[in-house]
Scaffold this motif. Structure first.
Motif, PDB file in Angstrom:
ATOM      1  N   GLY A 261       0.704  -1.266   0.163  1.00 19.28           N
ATOM      2  CA  GLY A 261       0.211  -0.165  -0.146  1.00 19.28           C
ATOM      3  C   GLY A 261       0.822   1.272  -0.159  1.00 19.28           C
ATOM      4  O   GLY A 261       1.970   1.172  -0.011  1.00 19.28           O
ATOM      5  N   LYS A 262       0.228   2.272   0.067  1.00 19.09           N
ATOM      6  CA  LYS A 262       0.741   3.730   0.084  1.00 19.09           C
ATOM      7  C   LYS A 262       1.338   4.350   1.350  1.00 19.09           C
ATOM      8  O   LYS A 262       1.996   5.271   1.232  1.00 19.09           O
ATOM      9  CB  LYS A 262      -0.110   4.694  -0.736  1.00 19.09           C
ATOM     10  CG  LYS A 262      -0.132   4.139  -2.105  1.00 19.09           C
ATOM     11  CD  LYS A 262      -1.265   5.156  -3.031  1.00 19.09           C
ATOM     12  CE  LYS A 262      -1.405   4.511  -4.464  1.00 19.09           C
ATOM     13  NZ  LYS A 262      -2.214   5.665  -5.077  1.00 19.09           N
ATOM     14  N   ASP A 263       0.795   3.709   2.462  1.00 20.52           N
ATOM     15  CA  ASP A 263       1.031   4.376   3.616  1.00 20.52           C
ATOM     16  C   ASP A 263       2.319   4.312   4.114  1.00 20.52           C
ATOM     17  O   ASP A 263       3.113   3.151   3.880  1.00 20.52           O
ATOM     18  CB  ASP A 263      -0.076   3.992   4.607  1.00 20.52           C
ATOM     19  CG  ASP A 263      -1.465   4.278   4.801  1.00 20.52           C
ATOM     20  OD1 ASP A 263      -1.732   5.249   4.010  1.00 20.52           O
ATOM     21  OD2 ASP A 263      -2.401   3.963   5.440  1.00 20.52           O
ATOM     22  N   PRO A 264       2.916   5.072   4.834  1.00 17.42           N
ATOM     23  CA  PRO A 264       4.348   4.726   5.476  1.00 17.42           C
ATOM     24  C   PRO A 264       4.618   3.600   6.117  1.00 17.42           C
ATOM     25  O   PRO A 264       3.820   3.502   7.055  1.00 17.42           O
ATOM     26  CB  PRO A 264       4.754   6.150   5.997  1.00 17.42           C
ATOM     27  CG  PRO A 264       3.504   6.835   6.383  1.00 17.42           C
ATOM     28  CD  PRO A 264       2.389   6.353   5.377  1.00 17.42           C
ATOM     29  N   TRP A 265       5.458   2.867   5.815  1.00 15.46           N
ATOM     30  CA  TRP A 265       5.676   1.564   6.731  1.00 15.46           C
ATOM     31  C   TRP A 265       7.218   1.777   7.250  1.00 15.46           C
ATOM     32  O   TRP A 265       7.706   2.919   7.026  1.00 15.46           O
ATOM     33  CB  TRP A 265       6.023   0.284   5.935  1.00 15.46           C
ATOM     34  CG  TRP A 265       4.527  -0.196   5.612  1.00 15.46           C
ATOM     35  CD1 TRP A 265       3.101   0.396   5.152  1.00 15.46           C
ATOM     36  CD2 TRP A 265       4.190  -1.616   5.591  1.00 15.46           C
ATOM     37  NE1 TRP A 265       2.327  -0.384   4.851  1.00 15.46           N
ATOM     38  CE2 TRP A 265       2.538  -1.686   5.114  1.00 15.46           C
ATOM     39  CE3 TRP A 265       4.771  -2.829   5.810  1.00 15.46           C
ATOM     40  CZ2 TRP A 265       1.937  -2.708   4.993  1.00 15.46           C
ATOM     41  CZ3 TRP A 265       4.169  -3.870   5.669  1.00 15.46           C
ATOM     42  CH2 TRP A 265       2.637  -4.120   5.445  1.00 15.46           C
ATOM     43  N   LEU A 266       7.522   1.022   8.127  1.00 14.85           N
ATOM     44  CA  LEU A 266       8.872   1.089   8.910  1.00 14.85           C
ATOM     45  C   LEU A 266      10.000   1.152   7.826  1.00 14.85           C
ATOM     46  O   LEU A 266      10.144   0.579   6.721  1.00 14.85           O
ATOM     47  CB  LEU A 266       9.014  -0.159   9.832  1.00 14.85           C
ATOM     48  CG  LEU A 266       8.155  -0.133  10.908  1.00 14.85           C
ATOM     49  CD1 LEU A 266       8.623  -1.407  11.843  1.00 14.85           C
ATOM     50  CD2 LEU A 266       8.434   1.155  11.865  1.00 14.85           C
ATOM     51  N   GLN A 267      10.741   1.980   8.019  1.00 17.85           N
ATOM     52  CA  GLN A 267      12.005   2.344   7.225  1.00 17.85           C
ATOM     53  C   GLN A 267      13.263   2.336   7.983  1.00 17.85           C
ATOM     54  O   GLN A 267      13.429   2.511   8.921  1.00 17.85           O
ATOM     55  CB  GLN A 267      11.888   3.798   6.535  1.00 17.85           C
ATOM     56  CG  GLN A 267      10.530   3.957   5.736  1.00 17.85           C
ATOM     57  CD  GLN A 267      10.241   5.547   5.267  1.00 17.85           C
ATOM     58  OE1 GLN A 267      11.369   5.931   4.593  1.00 17.85           O
ATOM     59  NE2 GLN A 267       9.117   5.935   5.438  1.00 17.85           N
ATOM     60  N   PRO A 268      14.502   2.140   7.136  1.00 15.79           N
ATOM     61  CA  PRO A 268      14.502   2.398   5.839  1.00 15.79           C
ATOM     62  C   PRO A 268      14.165   0.935   5.119  1.00 15.79           C
ATOM     63  O   PRO A 268      13.981  -0.238   5.661  1.00 15.79           O
ATOM     64  CB  PRO A 268      16.046   2.360   5.589  1.00 15.79           C
ATOM     65  CG  PRO A 268      16.716   1.721   6.594  1.00 15.79           C
ATOM     66  CD  PRO A 268      15.608   2.017   7.767  1.00 15.79           C
ATOM     67  N   TYR A 269      13.628   0.830   3.883  1.00 15.80           N
ATOM     68  CA  TYR A 269      13.201  -0.055   2.904  1.00 15.80           C
ATOM     69  C   TYR A 269      14.427  -1.059   2.375  1.00 15.80           C
ATOM     70  O   TYR A 269      15.178  -0.178   1.742  1.00 15.80           O
ATOM     71  CB  TYR A 269      12.356   0.302   1.772  1.00 15.80           C
ATOM     72  CG  TYR A 269      11.004   1.196   2.406  1.00 15.80           C
ATOM     73  CD1 TYR A 269      10.304   0.596   3.480  1.00 15.80           C
ATOM     74  CD2 TYR A 269      10.742   2.208   1.755  1.00 15.80           C
ATOM     75  CE1 TYR A 269       9.039   1.426   3.792  1.00 15.80           C
ATOM     76  CE2 TYR A 269       9.466   3.126   1.869  1.00 15.80           C
ATOM     77  CZ  TYR A 269       8.882   2.595   2.994  1.00 15.80           C
ATOM     78  OH  TYR A 269       7.695   3.336   3.687  1.00 15.80           O
ATOM     79  N   THR A 270      14.536  -2.296   2.830  1.00 14.88           N
ATOM     80  CA  THR A 270      15.344  -2.974   2.190  1.00 14.88           C
ATOM     81  C   THR A 270      15.876  -2.879   0.823  1.00 14.88           C
ATOM     82  O   THR A 270      16.796  -2.720   0.386  1.00 14.88           O
ATOM     83  CB  THR A 270      15.175  -4.458   2.674  1.00 14.88           C
ATOM     84  OG1 THR A 270      14.941  -4.771   3.832  1.00 14.88           O
ATOM     85  CG2 THR A 270      16.507  -5.330   2.273  1.00 14.88           C
ATOM     86  N   ASP A 271      15.027  -3.005   0.033  1.00 13.67           N
ATOM     87  CA  ASP A 271      15.039  -2.749  -1.179  1.00 13.67           C
ATOM     88  C   ASP A 271      15.644  -1.435  -1.900  1.00 13.67           C
ATOM     89  O   ASP A 271      16.444  -1.573  -2.805  1.00 13.67           O
ATOM     90  CB  ASP A 271      13.797  -3.076  -2.479  1.00 13.67           C
ATOM     91  CG  ASP A 271      12.594  -2.195  -1.806  1.00 13.67           C
ATOM     92  OD1 ASP A 271      12.618  -1.613  -0.848  1.00 13.67           O
ATOM     93  OD2 ASP A 271      11.679  -2.139  -2.651  1.00 13.67           O
ATOM     94  N   ASP A 272      15.390  -0.346  -1.439  1.00 15.48           N
ATOM     95  CA  ASP A 272      16.113   0.861  -1.579  1.00 15.48           C
ATOM     96  C   ASP A 272      17.454   0.830  -0.961  1.00 15.48           C
ATOM     97  O   ASP A 272      18.537   1.451  -1.913  1.00 15.48           O
ATOM     98  CB  ASP A 272      15.201   2.007  -0.854  1.00 15.48           C
ATOM     99  CG  ASP A 272      13.646   2.229  -1.411  1.00 15.48           C
ATOM    100  OD1 ASP A 272      13.598   1.941  -2.632  1.00 15.48           O
ATOM    101  OD2 ASP A 272      13.033   3.011  -0.834  1.00 15.48           O
ATOM    102  N   VAL A 273      17.546   0.351   0.046  1.00 15.19           N
ATOM    103  CA  VAL A 273      18.971   0.477   0.641  1.00 15.19           C
ATOM    104  C   VAL A 273      20.068  -0.191  -0.135  1.00 15.19           C
ATOM    105  O   VAL A 273      21.124   0.070  -0.332  1.00 15.19           O
ATOM    106  CB  VAL A 273      18.889  -0.200   2.120  1.00 15.19           C
ATOM    107  CG1 VAL A 273      20.420  -0.418   2.825  1.00 15.19           C
ATOM    108  CG2 VAL A 273      18.170   0.824   3.190  1.00 15.19           C
ATOM    109  N   LEU A 274      19.482  -1.683  -0.588  1.00 19.39           N
ATOM    110  CA  LEU A 274      20.653  -2.444  -1.139  1.00 19.39           C
ATOM    111  C   LEU A 274      20.897  -1.801  -2.489  1.00 19.39           C
ATOM    112  O   LEU A 274      21.930  -2.075  -2.916  1.00 19.39           O
ATOM    113  CB  LEU A 274      20.011  -4.055  -1.328  1.00 19.39           C
ATOM    114  CG  LEU A 274      18.940  -4.056  -1.980  1.00 19.39           C
ATOM    115  CD1 LEU A 274      19.204  -4.374  -3.569  1.00 19.39           C
ATOM    116  CD2 LEU A 274      17.963  -5.382  -1.657  1.00 19.39           C
TER     117      LEU A 274
END
Length: 342
Positions: A261-274
């Motif tokens: 979904g579009k609501d903010p989830w816990l960050q950082p997001y693994t796919d962005d970090v890697l």
């Protein structure tokens, strides 16, 4: 251990759940039961019903079915057979004074069937052992909720102990560290990633102790005010694992996966970090999924395959997943000690 005159102690192991088969209709059925749980999608009931039945289940089920088909083995779903293996091994380790049952929060074998198994054994007490190391309302909380919903209709309710969190249990940490050290002995990794299943930020804030949670430095220590905060628990597991592995603070990253979904989830997001790591000179990564004690879609496929592909596409050379604890002997011993403590 031998049984005593007052009856056995029941141990109820519970994991999340899995479709009966990797075919679309069964996957759709599983998704509906899972996502209609008020603790998983915590919005108003009408909105949840419309979202799950009108959008998520119809469109996500065919895609998820293809992934489950990759994951399925001759023994079926890994989450199920690892759970059954674990039940068998823990039973052997605990001995005749205990009766171990296994159930799933969603689908089969159900929590209700596992509780009935224990009731038929006339156990004098039940220790509920959710297979989620870090407490979250959507996992452990949901399991406890379901169990209380079922046993409220029993005429006789035995004493019950709920194991709510073991995020920093020495046995749990040691078992995972043992697996990681095996890979670290084989290769020199530039960095370690601890990737946890994410939850919406609003769920963390809803469980905050009188506004203690700020989704920031409040998780730098693990204490009585955040002991049931999922985010704090994940960071605590990571700190303890890093210590057991001999890692410094700059040698590991904590991140969160599987957002929906579009609501903010816990960050950082693994796919962005890697994706940013290879440009920083981080070419070899050892990845853990310490929110899962049994391999499943989120570990084997998401972390082990999809993240590997993303990392290599960004210029990385090696992305190695550390398998889950499953039913290895060190984990069985850790579970035995947790049961004995309770």
């Amino acid at each position: 251990m031998s049984n005593n005159k007052t009856g056995k102690i029941g141990v109820l192991l519970v994991n999340l759940g899995t479709p009966d088969t990797p075919q679309t209709p069964d996957v759709r059925k599983y998704l509906r039961e899972f996502l209609l749980d008020k603790r998983v999608i915590d919005i108003n009931p009408l909105g949840r019903y419309a979202l799950v039945n009108g959008v998520i289940a119809p469109f996500r089920a065919p895609k998820s079915a293809k992934i489950y088909q990759q994951l399925w083995t001759e023994r079926g779903s890994p989450l199920l057979y690892h759970g059954l293996d674990l039940k068998q091994k823990l039973q052997a380790s605990l001995g005749d004074a205990y009766h171990v049952a296994f159930g799933m929060r969603y689908q089969k074998p159900s929590i209700k069937s596992a509780l009935e198994e224990l009731r038929e054994k006339s156990v004098r007490r039940i220790i509920v052992f959710p297979l989620f190391p870090q407490y979250a309302s959507a996992t452990t909380g949901s399991v406890h909720d379901k169990i209380m919903e079922i046993v409220k209709d029993w005429w006789i309710i035995p004493s019950m102990n709920f194991i709510s969190s073991y995020c920093n249990d020495p046995g749990f940490i040691g078992a995972f560290a043992e697996l990681g050290k095996k890979y670290m002995a084989e290769d020199n990794y530039d960095h370690v990633v601890f990737s946890y299943h994410g939850v919406p930020e609003r769920q963390i804030l809803k469980g905050s102790d009188h506004g203690y949670c700020k989704l920031g430095s409040c998780c730098n220590s693990y204490n009585k005010r955040n002991q049931y905060c999922y985010r704090a628990s994940c960071f605590e597991t990571s700190r303890q694992l890093a210590k057991a592995l001999g890692l410094q603070d700059d040698q590991y990253t904590v991140a969160f996966q599987s957002r929906l979904g579009k609501d903010p989830w816990l960050q950082p997001y693994t796919d962005d970090v890697l994706k940013t790591m290879p440009a920083k000179g981080i070419k070899k990564v050892l990845a853990f999924s310490p929110a899962f004690v049994a391999d499943c879609l989120e570990t084997t496929v998401e972390v082990g395959e999809e993240f590997k592909e993303m990392f290599e596409h960004a210029g990385g050379e090696r992305w190695q997943l550390v398998e889950s604890l499953n039913s290895n002997d060190a984990w069985v011993e850790a579970m035995k000690q947790l049961v004995l403590q309770h």
